[in-house]
Design a protein around this motif. Structure first.
Motif, PDB file in Angstrom:
ATOM      1  N   ARG A   1       0.846  -1.203   0.000  1.00  0.00           N
ATOM      2  CA  ARG A   1       0.000   0.000   0.000  1.00  0.00           C
ATOM      3  C   ARG A   1       0.882   1.253   0.000  1.00  0.00           C
ATOM      4  O   ARG A   1       0.601   2.222  -0.700  1.00  0.00           O
ATOM      5  N   ALA A   2       1.931   1.221   0.798  1.00  0.00           N
ATOM      6  CA  ALA A   2       2.846   2.364   0.868  1.00  0.00           C
ATOM      7  C   ALA A   2       3.541   2.587  -0.477  1.00  0.00           C
ATOM      8  O   ALA A   2       3.656   3.733  -0.939  1.00  0.00           O
ATOM      9  N   ILE A   3       3.980   1.516  -1.114  1.00  0.00           N
ATOM     10  CA  ILE A   3       4.641   1.629  -2.416  1.00  0.00           C
ATOM     11  C   ILE A   3       3.682   2.226  -3.437  1.00  0.00           C
ATOM     12  O   ILE A   3       4.053   3.117  -4.207  1.00  0.00           O
ATOM     13  N   ASN A   4       2.452   1.756  -3.445  1.00  0.00           N
ATOM     14  CA  ASN A   4       1.456   2.301  -4.373  1.00  0.00           C
ATOM     15  C   ASN A   4       1.264   3.799  -4.143  1.00  0.00           C
ATOM     16  O   ASN A   4       1.172   4.579  -5.091  1.00  0.00           O
ATOM     17  N   TYR A   5       1.212   4.203  -2.869  1.00  0.00           N
ATOM     18  CA  TYR A   5       1.048   5.612  -2.528  1.00  0.00           C
ATOM     19  C   TYR A   5       2.253   6.430  -2.991  1.00  0.00           C
ATOM     20  O   TYR A   5       2.111   7.476  -3.630  1.00  0.00           O
ATOM     21  N   VAL A   6       3.441   5.939  -2.688  1.00  0.00           N
ATOM     22  CA  VAL A   6       4.666   6.648  -3.074  1.00  0.00           C
ATOM     23  C   VAL A   6       4.765   6.740  -4.588  1.00  0.00           C
ATOM     24  O   VAL A   6       5.127   7.791  -5.131  1.00  0.00           O
ATOM     25  N   ASP A   7       4.423   5.672  -5.300  1.00  0.00           N
ATOM     26  CA  ASP A   7       4.483   5.685  -6.763  1.00  0.00           C
ATOM     27  C   ASP A   7       3.608   6.783  -7.355  1.00  0.00           C
ATOM     28  O   ASP A   7       3.924   7.330  -8.406  1.00  0.00           O
ATOM     29  N   LYS A   8       2.519   7.122  -6.686  1.00  0.00           N
ATOM     30  CA  LYS A   8       1.608   8.158  -7.177  1.00  0.00           C
ATOM     31  C   LYS A   8       1.993   9.560  -6.713  1.00  0.00           C
ATOM     32  O   LYS A   8       1.609  10.540  -7.332  1.00  0.00           O
ATOM     33  N   HIS A   9       2.749   9.656  -5.611  1.00  0.00           N
ATOM     34  CA  HIS A   9       2.994  10.966  -4.993  1.00  0.00           C
ATOM     35  C   HIS A   9       4.478  11.327  -4.836  1.00  0.00           C
ATOM     36  O   HIS A   9       4.793  12.295  -4.155  1.00  0.00           O
ATOM     37  N   PHE A  10       5.380  10.578  -5.462  1.00  0.00           N
ATOM     38  CA  PHE A  10       6.809  10.795  -5.216  1.00  0.00           C
ATOM     39  C   PHE A  10       7.324  12.152  -5.662  1.00  0.00           C
ATOM     40  O   PHE A  10       8.373  12.607  -5.209  1.00  0.00           O
ATOM     41  N   THR A  11       6.600  12.840  -6.531  1.00  0.00           N
ATOM     42  CA  THR A  11       7.046  14.171  -6.958  1.00  0.00           C
ATOM     43  C   THR A  11       6.577  15.260  -5.999  1.00  0.00           C
ATOM     44  O   THR A  11       6.951  16.418  -6.156  1.00  0.00           O
TER      45      THR A  11
ATOM     46  N   LEU B   1      13.179   3.992   2.505  1.00  0.00           N
ATOM     47  CA  LEU B   1      12.119   4.763   1.854  1.00  0.00           C
ATOM     48  C   LEU B   1      12.708   5.905   1.038  1.00  0.00           C
ATOM     49  O   LEU B   1      12.312   6.117  -0.113  1.00  0.00           O
ATOM     50  N   ILE B   2      13.665   6.620   1.591  1.00  0.00           N
ATOM     51  CA  ILE B   2      14.235   7.754   0.857  1.00  0.00           C
ATOM     52  C   ILE B   2      15.007   7.271  -0.371  1.00  0.00           C
ATOM     53  O   ILE B   2      14.982   7.919  -1.420  1.00  0.00           O
ATOM     54  N   GLU B   3      15.674   6.134  -0.272  1.00  0.00           N
ATOM     55  CA  GLU B   3      16.356   5.577  -1.447  1.00  0.00           C
ATOM     56  C   GLU B   3      15.349   5.245  -2.547  1.00  0.00           C
ATOM     57  O   GLU B   3      15.598   5.491  -3.727  1.00  0.00           O
TER      58      GLU B   3
ATOM     59  N   GLU C   1      12.517  20.616  -9.977  1.00  0.00           N
ATOM     60  CA  GLU C   1      11.220  20.936  -9.364  1.00  0.00           C
ATOM     61  C   GLU C   1      10.148  19.929  -9.750  1.00  0.00           C
ATOM     62  O   GLU C   1       9.375  19.475  -8.907  1.00  0.00           O
ATOM     63  N   LYS C   2      10.090  19.546 -11.021  1.00  0.00           N
ATOM     64  CA  LYS C   2       9.077  18.595 -11.486  1.00  0.00           C
ATOM     65  C   LYS C   2       9.250  17.219 -10.843  1.00  0.00           C
ATOM     66  O   LYS C   2       8.294  16.465 -10.720  1.00  0.00           O
ATOM     67  N   CYS C   3      10.473  16.905 -10.444  1.00  0.00           N
ATOM     68  CA  CYS C   3      10.752  15.597  -9.847  1.00  0.00           C
ATOM     69  C   CYS C   3      10.566  15.586  -8.329  1.00  0.00           C
ATOM     70  O   CYS C   3      10.686  14.528  -7.705  1.00  0.00           O
TER      71      CYS C   3
ATOM     72  N   ARG D   1      12.497   9.454  -8.403  1.00  0.00           N
ATOM     73  CA  ARG D   1      12.718  10.834  -8.856  1.00  0.00           C
ATOM     74  C   ARG D   1      13.829  10.911  -9.897  1.00  0.00           C
ATOM     75  O   ARG D   1      13.721  11.650 -10.883  1.00  0.00           O
ATOM     76  N   VAL D   2      14.892  10.167  -9.697  1.00  0.00           N
ATOM     77  CA  VAL D   2      16.000  10.191 -10.656  1.00  0.00           C
ATOM     78  C   VAL D   2      15.565   9.570 -11.986  1.00  0.00           C
ATOM     79  O   VAL D   2      15.915  10.075 -13.058  1.00  0.00           O
ATOM     80  N   GLU D   3      14.783   8.503 -11.929  1.00  0.00           N
ATOM     81  CA  GLU D   3      14.296   7.898 -13.175  1.00  0.00           C
ATOM     82  C   GLU D   3      13.423   8.878 -13.947  1.00  0.00           C
ATOM     83  O   GLU D   3      13.529   8.979 -15.168  1.00  0.00           O
ATOM     84  N   LEU D   4      12.571   9.603 -13.239  1.00  0.00           N
ATOM     85  CA  LEU D   4      11.756  10.630 -13.896  1.00  0.00           C
ATOM     86  C   LEU D   4      12.655  11.729 -14.451  1.00  0.00           C
ATOM     87  O   LEU D   4      12.464  12.185 -15.585  1.00  0.00           O
ATOM     88  N   ALA D   5      13.642  12.149 -13.689  1.00  0.00           N
ATOM     89  CA  ALA D   5      14.562  13.196 -14.146  1.00  0.00           C
ATOM     90  C   ALA D   5      15.292  12.765 -15.413  1.00  0.00           C
ATOM     91  O   ALA D   5      15.429  13.556 -16.356  1.00  0.00           O
TER      92      ALA D   5
END
Length: 141
Positions: free
Chosen positions: A40-50, A81-83, A109-111, A89-93
């Protein structure tokens, strides 16, 4: 970030979680509950990591105390969690640097990085080069 990438990342962890259930030493409901909470936490982070999300928010989603969450997340996912957030974020960047004309500050900023200097340090840690070097290289990993 492309949904295909996020699904791929998430599927790796789902596979890991399922394998963990099957090979769990304890094999009891507590282990299964912890894995479900972490998912559940992973799903949440995947949607809100930016966004600027807090450990408290994620623990609420996981329905776990902070200490139990921190220990379980690291044990199950293999990253803190921070890793995990930095990885996303780095993959998005990398994707933004490859496919857009955005400058480094805008990408940062976008990441979800509030500070472009910190973004540069994290990016270099994960890729071995600065965002500027990465953009200039035309890297298409």
């Amino acid at each position: 970030m492309s949904d295909v990438f996020l699904r791929g990342v998430n599927m790796e962890y789902i596979d890991y979680l399922q394998e963990h259930h099957e090979k769990s030493e304890c094999g009891n409901e507590v282990c299964v509950d912890f894995c479900a909470s972490i998912q559940r936490a992973i799903n949440y982070v995947d949607k809100h990591f930016t966004e600027q999300i807090t450990l408290g928010e994620i623990c609420k989603v996981a329905m776990m105390s902070q200490s139990a969450f921190i220990n379980s997340f690291k044990r199950i996912v293999g990253k803190t969690l921070i890793e995990y957030i930095h990885f996303l974020r780095v993959e998005l960047a990398k994707e933004l640097l490859q496919k857009t004309q955005l400058n480094i500050t805008s990408v940062s900023e976008k990441c979800g990085f509030g500070d472009s200097t910190y973004f540069g340090k994290v990016f270099k840690k994960y890729t071995g080069m600065t965002p500027k070097q990465y953009k200039a290289s035309g890297n298409k990993e």
